[in-house]
Design a protein around this motif. Structure first.
Motif, PDB file in Angstrom:
ATOM      1  N   VAL A 157       0.925  -1.185   0.171  1.00  0.00           N
ATOM      2  CA  VAL A 157      -0.134  -0.120  -0.097  1.00  0.00           C
ATOM      3  C   VAL A 157       0.819   1.370  -0.093  1.00  0.00           C
ATOM      4  CG1 VAL A 157      -1.844   1.134   1.403  1.00  0.00           C
ATOM      5  CG2 VAL A 157      -1.913  -1.034   1.172  1.00  0.00           C
ATOM      6  N   HIS A 158       2.045   1.266   0.844  1.00  0.00           N
ATOM      7  CA  HIS A 158       3.005   2.404   0.709  1.00  0.00           C
ATOM      8  C   HIS A 158       3.560   2.657  -0.628  1.00  0.00           C
ATOM      9  CE1 HIS A 158       2.959   2.771   5.120  1.00  0.00           C
ATOM     10  NE2 HIS A 158       3.996   3.655   5.156  1.00  0.00           N
ATOM     11  N   ARG A 159       3.753   1.495  -1.159  1.00  0.00           N
ATOM     12  CA  ARG A 159       4.551   1.681  -2.487  1.00  0.00           C
ATOM     13  C   ARG A 159       3.391   2.249  -3.753  1.00  0.00           C
ATOM     14  NH1 ARG A 159       5.718  -2.965  -4.723  1.00  0.00           N
ATOM     15  NH2 ARG A 159       4.956  -4.490  -2.956  1.00  0.00           N
ATOM     16  N   PHE A 160       2.331   1.433  -3.439  1.00  0.00           N
ATOM     17  CA  PHE A 160       1.166   1.963  -4.315  1.00  0.00           C
ATOM     18  C   PHE A 160       0.834   3.465  -4.333  1.00  0.00           C
ATOM     19  CE2 PHE A 160      -3.534   2.698  -5.127  1.00  0.00           C
ATOM     20  CZ  PHE A 160      -3.568   2.754  -6.312  1.00  0.00           C
ATOM     21  N   LEU A 161       0.779   3.873  -2.940  1.00  0.00           N
ATOM     22  CA  LEU A 161       0.147   5.422  -2.873  1.00  0.00           C
ATOM     23  C   LEU A 161       1.658   6.333  -2.850  1.00  0.00           C
ATOM     24  CD1 LEU A 161      -2.249   4.868   0.044  1.00  0.00           C
ATOM     25  CD2 LEU A 161      -2.822   5.021  -2.388  1.00  0.00           C
ATOM     26  N   LEU A 162       2.208   6.147  -2.201  1.00  0.00           N
ATOM     27  CA  LEU A 162       3.555   6.995  -2.094  1.00  0.00           C
ATOM     28  C   LEU A 162       4.366   7.188  -3.440  1.00  0.00           C
ATOM     29  CD1 LEU A 162       2.862   6.841   0.906  1.00  0.00           C
ATOM     30  CD2 LEU A 162       5.344   7.461   1.316  1.00  0.00           C
TER      31      LEU A 162
END
Length: 291
Positions: free
Chosen positions: A239-244
């Motif tokens: 989720v971090h990688r997708f969003l940030l």
């Protein structure tokens, strides 16, 4: 004050439609109390510690007055904080695909990245560091997933999916529109308050499907009452990688959403002012929700 956009965050302007969100004027502080030895994401992160630097009993240059001051030591990603877009990189191959053997890349605009190795000096990060983030003044929506599931607290490591979010939206009568900050309540704040390591090691939070669902509906900032916004394990920070990295959408972590939820306050004016910490990957914050 002029400000530029930062990732998907809107340029801060107190527009009439934002002012209309304020109905009662009640102000909710969403930050937690920093405590000695509080839980951190891992051993590499230093917990909050405070020590007197100057005491009222010490000789004072302002006699007959006295002064006191403290020195505080902790990592940026401890307590209630906001992530800069340089906080998380993704290892990618030459085609931009995630791979465990590729070069770490950082967000540089929709569909674009820069090499993380070229964006750091001995003085900190040089690309999308926190001092470049403008103040945040935007519409906020609380999604009380714990209430929707009929529990005080979601189970350890529970992955919140898109159906959970749809159910919470329907139950609350809430709508996510363009440039909305979404704050997700899991009910697990009490674990942080009590120092329970389950809060760190088995986090209830968003799964990747849920994050994609929110982005499709206009979310441009996400926060939660857990340590990572997303569910952990797994520890792949999907989720971090997708969003940030891919969407330029940052996180606010370790929120206290219990008072907001108890008041059934699901829409509000959200104000967050990151500290201007040059070269840092985030900032401690005390977000305010004004209902």
């Amino acid at each position: 004050m002029s400000a530029s956009a930062y990732g998907r965050l809107p340029v801060p302007r107190l527009k009439p439609e934002l002012l209309r969100l304020v109905k009662t004027g009640e102000v909710f502080s969403l930050g937690i109390d920093f405590q000695e030895g509080m839980l951190t994401p891992g051993a590499a992160m230093k917990s909050y510690s405070i020590a007197p630097h100057l005491r009222h009993s010490d000789p004072s240059a302002i006699s007959p007055g006295t002064a006191a001051a403290e020195t505080i030591r902790m990592s940026i990603h401890v307590g209630t904080h906001i992530d800069a877009l340089c906080h998380i990189a993704e290892k990618q191959d030459a085609s931009g695909n995630a791979t465990g053997a590729g070069e770490p890349r950082l967000y540089a605009g929709e569909g674009a990245t820069v090499a993380a190795s070229e964006s750091v000096t001995s003085a900190g990060q040089t690309h999308m560091s926190i001092e470049k983030m403008p103040p945040i003044v935007m519409r906020g929506v609380l999604l009380d997933v714990a209430r929707y599931k009929g529990v005080e607290m979601l189970p350890p490591a529970y992955g919140i999916g898109a159906d959970d979010l749809r159910g919470a939206l329907e139950l609350q009568g809430s709508v996510i529109s363009e440039n909305t900050a979404v704050l997700v309540r899991t009910g697990t704040y009490r674990l942080l308050r009590d120092g329970d390591p389950v809060y760190r090691d088995a986090q209830a939070g968003l799964n990747l499907e849920a994050a994609q669902f929110l982005v499709e509906r206009g979310m441009t900032l996400v926060g939660a009452d857990n340590m990572a916004v997303e569910a952990m394990p797994p520890m792949d920070h999907s989720v971090h990688r997708f969003l940030l990295v891919h969407k330029g959408i940052t996180h606010v972590e370790n929120l206290n959403l219990d008072e907001l939820a108890a008041a059934r306050c699901y829409e509000f004016l959200l104000i967050i002012a990151p500290l201007k910490l040059t070269g840092a990957t985030g900032s401690w914050v005390n977000p305010l929700a004004i209902a």
